[in-house]
Structures are given as C-alpha cells and as structure tokens.
Design a protein around this motif. Sequence first.
Motif, mmCIF file in Angstrom:
data_model
loop_
_atom_site.group_PDB
_atom_site.id
_atom_site.type_symbol
_atom_site.label_atom_id
_atom_site.label_comp_id
_atom_site.label_asym_id
_atom_site.label_seq_id
_atom_site.Cartn_x
_atom_site.Cartn_y
_atom_site.Cartn_z
ATOM 1 N N ILE A 189 0.850 -1.202 0.000
ATOM 2 C CA ILE A 189 0.000 0.000 0.000
ATOM 3 C C ILE A 189 0.885 1.251 0.000
ATOM 4 O O ILE A 189 0.618 2.215 -0.729
ATOM 5 N N LEU A 190 1.941 1.203 0.795
ATOM 6 C CA LEU A 190 2.868 2.336 0.856
ATOM 7 C C LEU A 190 3.498 2.587 -0.522
ATOM 8 O O LEU A 190 3.597 3.737 -0.971
ATOM 9 N N MET A 211 1.049 4.339 -2.671
ATOM 10 C CA MET A 211 0.973 5.757 -2.313
ATOM 11 C C MET A 211 2.119 6.531 -2.952
ATOM 12 O O MET A 211 1.928 7.608 -3.512
ATOM 13 N N LYS A 212 3.325 5.952 -2.856
ATOM 14 C CA LYS A 212 4.518 6.629 -3.389
ATOM 15 C C LYS A 212 4.447 6.786 -4.906
ATOM 16 O O LYS A 212 4.894 7.779 -5.459
ATOM 17 N N GLU A 262 6.415 6.080 8.338
ATOM 18 C CA GLU A 262 6.481 6.340 6.900
ATOM 19 C C GLU A 262 5.074 6.362 6.289
ATOM 20 O O GLU A 262 4.748 7.217 5.475
ATOM 21 N N MET A 263 4.261 5.424 6.723
ATOM 22 C CA MET A 263 2.889 5.338 6.199
ATOM 23 C C MET A 263 2.076 6.558 6.651
ATOM 24 O O MET A 263 1.368 7.166 5.845
ATOM 25 N N LYS A 320 2.667 9.712 4.793
ATOM 26 C CA LYS A 320 2.149 9.738 3.411
ATOM 27 C C LYS A 320 0.662 10.086 3.353
ATOM 28 O O LYS A 320 0.100 10.217 2.277
#
Lengths: 243, 243
Positions: A95-96, A99-100, B238-239, B242
């Motif tokens: 998921i991260l 997002m990126k 980090e998550m 975001k």
Amino acid sequence: MLVLAGLGISDEKGITLEELEEARNSDLVFLELYTSIWHGSIKNLERIIGKEIQILKRKDLEEEVHKILKLASHKKIVIFVPGDPLVATTHSSIILECMKSGIKFKVIHNSSIVSAICETGLHIYKFGQTVTIPLRERIIEANSIINAIIENKRRGLHTLCLLDVDVENNRYVEVKEAVRFLLENRVIDEDEKLVVGCCLGSVQKRILWKKASEVLLLNLPLPAIIVIPGNLHFSEREMLEKL
Amino acid sequence: MLVLAGLGISDEKGITLEELEEARNSDLVFLELYTSIWHGSIKNLERIIGKEIQILKRKDLEEEVHKILKLASHKKIVIFVPGDPLVATTHSSIILECMKSGIKFKVIHNSSIVSAICETGLHIYKFGQTVTIPLRERIIEANSIINAIIENKRRGLHTLCLLDVDVENNRYVEVKEAVRFLLENRVIDEDEKLVVGCCLGSVQKRILWKKASEVLLLNLPLPAIIVIPGNLHFSEREMLEKL
C-alpha cells in the motif's frame, strides 16, 4: 488500480459480495497464501469469480513487488490475502508503494483471528499486546515476547499468542510446541489453564480451555491460536466453563 | 438453529457468500443495528437475500432474548450484526444461552474495526489494551480508561479508542468530544499527534494524523476511532507521513 482483498478466516465462501464484484471486474486476479494457513479451495474460488487465479509467492510481493505495481499502474488487479489484508504487516508496504507511485488502491477488509477470538467468550477490550510464538529458527528476541506476556499478566489482561508459519517451506509452530516455548520461558506453569482456538470460523472449529500440561498431550489442527488468560470476568468464565 | 452473522464494517456488499447462503436457506432473517453505526441499506440487503428482514431492538436481544431462542429452537434464524458479531460483548450472552438450552448455533465472522485499524499503517502487534470513550452520561469509571492509556503509553504501545454509541437514542461520541475527554483527563496534550480513522472500510474512508488541537477543530464523520500512538516503528511513521 490495486485491490487488496481479505479472504477472511474460513474458506472460499468467506469472500464478500464487494470482493466478488471487484474480482469479476478486474483484469487479473492473484492470491497469496504464504502469510497464513487457508483451508479454502482455489478451484472453487476460481469457479465462483469465473477467472483464473495466479498464485503469488513471497518473493513476488517482496523483492519483485515492482512487477505487480507496474501491472497495477495500467490494469485493475485484485490480490486476495488470507484474513484481513493488513494484519500481516508485510502487506502494508505494498500500500505504501502504491501511495509513493500514485497508483490507486483499495483495501477490502474481512474477518481476522484478531476479532474472531471473541468466539471463545473472551472480551476484546480485556486483551493486552498480541505476540507471535516464533518458529525455532526464527527465535531472535524471545525477551520481547516474554516481557509482553508478563506485563499483560501484571495488568490482568489476556495475551493472544499467534503461531508463526512459513507456509512456503512447510514449517509451522504446532500448538504443543508453542506451549513448550511458554513453559520453557517460565511465563506459564503446567497447571495454568490456556484457551486454545483451532480453525475458528470454519466447520472444524475447536475451542479448548485446558491446563498447559493437558494441551501438551494433544495433536491439534492448524491454524490455531493460544490465549493466556488474565483475570476472567464472570461472563468470560461462564462461557469457558460451557465449552 | 441460530446463525449470528457479521455484516462487517462497509455496507450490504460486505456480506460473505456463506452468509448469503445461510440467509437464503433460513426461515427468518433479523438485523440488529443498535451496537454500531452501519451505513448499508436494509432495502438492498433484503433484495440481495430475497427475504424480508426484521429489525431487532436492544430489548429484543437482552430482556426478551427468550423469544428469539424459542424461534431458534425449531426454525433456522439468521441474525445480522454490524462488524464481527462477538466483538460486541452483548452478543456473547446469546451464544451462551444457546449453549445452555442446547440450541444449535453458528457464528460467521466478518471484518471489524479491531483489525481494519491496520489500514492506518499501524501494526496490530503494537497495540495495547483497547478502550471505549463513553457517552457523558455513561462515564462511571473514567479511571480504568485513563489507566489503560497510561499503561499502554508507558510500554510504548498504541491505544485504540472506540467511541461509544447509543444508536436507539441517537446519541454518539463525536471525535472532537472524545479528544476533549482525553485532554481533560490529561492522558494526552494538545500538541500530541493522534491517528483518526473515519468510515474505515467504506468509500468515505478518511485517515488523519494530526495534533489533538487540530482534531478538535474538525467535524468528522462517524463511525470513527482514535488511536493514541505509542512509539512508532519507522514503517508505521512512513505510512502516516504519506497520508
């Protein structure tokens, strides 16, 4: 678009109508089964959604996740995952990455042992920190597990002990091995009663409330969890006594 | 037979194929909506299962539960419940009554906020004891809530704060009210960052990571939860960054 969809804790009939719709409207359907034991049938799941399912290995979602992300950047893909998809922390990183990279994503939740544990009669708000009893070869930091259990006990809270798995290498922590780990580390004693839940959410469900010494003598089916109970509320005790 | 079936945390499309099958093969279908806020459509659910649904009130499942049990002794009944059915402790007592009366029962699990909380990027095994922020008129024992949060913080663990509801009387703990409760009881300060999850599992989903003082200024949709974070793992941070 990437849809991360939970399979829940039962079998292929555990998928939700939303998941069914998403899978039917997708370009590709994947399934990962390495983070948990799932007793469903892949064939039946394929028949239900009317599509072929590709099995993902650990490396596909870890080292080679860029391949999946590349697909998701121009196709609609569904990845089925046992339980509730983000309880396995490894999936948060997908998921991260979405997002990126600005890739659209959606999470569809499903049942998880974390809440299904209430089928034992234990109350959710009486649980402290959850621990995982590791495979022998993965025991690096037994101390953090032991401390968590001791602190939970001190506060009268229950400890949910998940059992580590390495499905791809066919390695599982059996219930009796986990009990042995707890005894060896002196966080429980032989006369202490444990709650064991096997195959919760399926027809093979078994819930036991037995002394550690008795659990040691049993061969129990997986997936399973062990709860080290804290102070029992009278209604929790009443339920356990009826098992 | 009594089937206690979770509706999950999204809408009517959150029901599983197993639940659909059970509801279609049942004599009567009930639905209780007083323990949680559910944004699904009863009409659509009726259309999906092809049966009329009777709404249960709190008294039907508490004072007058014998009527339901009597029905279950000779008919197959399905009771739909928001989330995972036994997370609301009030429903365990129905299962206990079935056990006492020898009435067959089955629990079908579904998604719950208890695991869906991982959509924030927070790891499940870093949560301590869960608390419920009560409605003003129900605050009897603020101390146990405060102590749980303080102990979780001391151990570096996150606290999941559920928000109390009294759906039948249209009374809800709003997010800002809950934050005010936490500030007044000095378990957090105004500069502390909280994680707020609104409508997790639905298209209206919102996840925030903001200072308590900022959350106080917002009108946020329900259902919602607040997490008071403990020590953040770098991947959790980090998550959140975001969002």
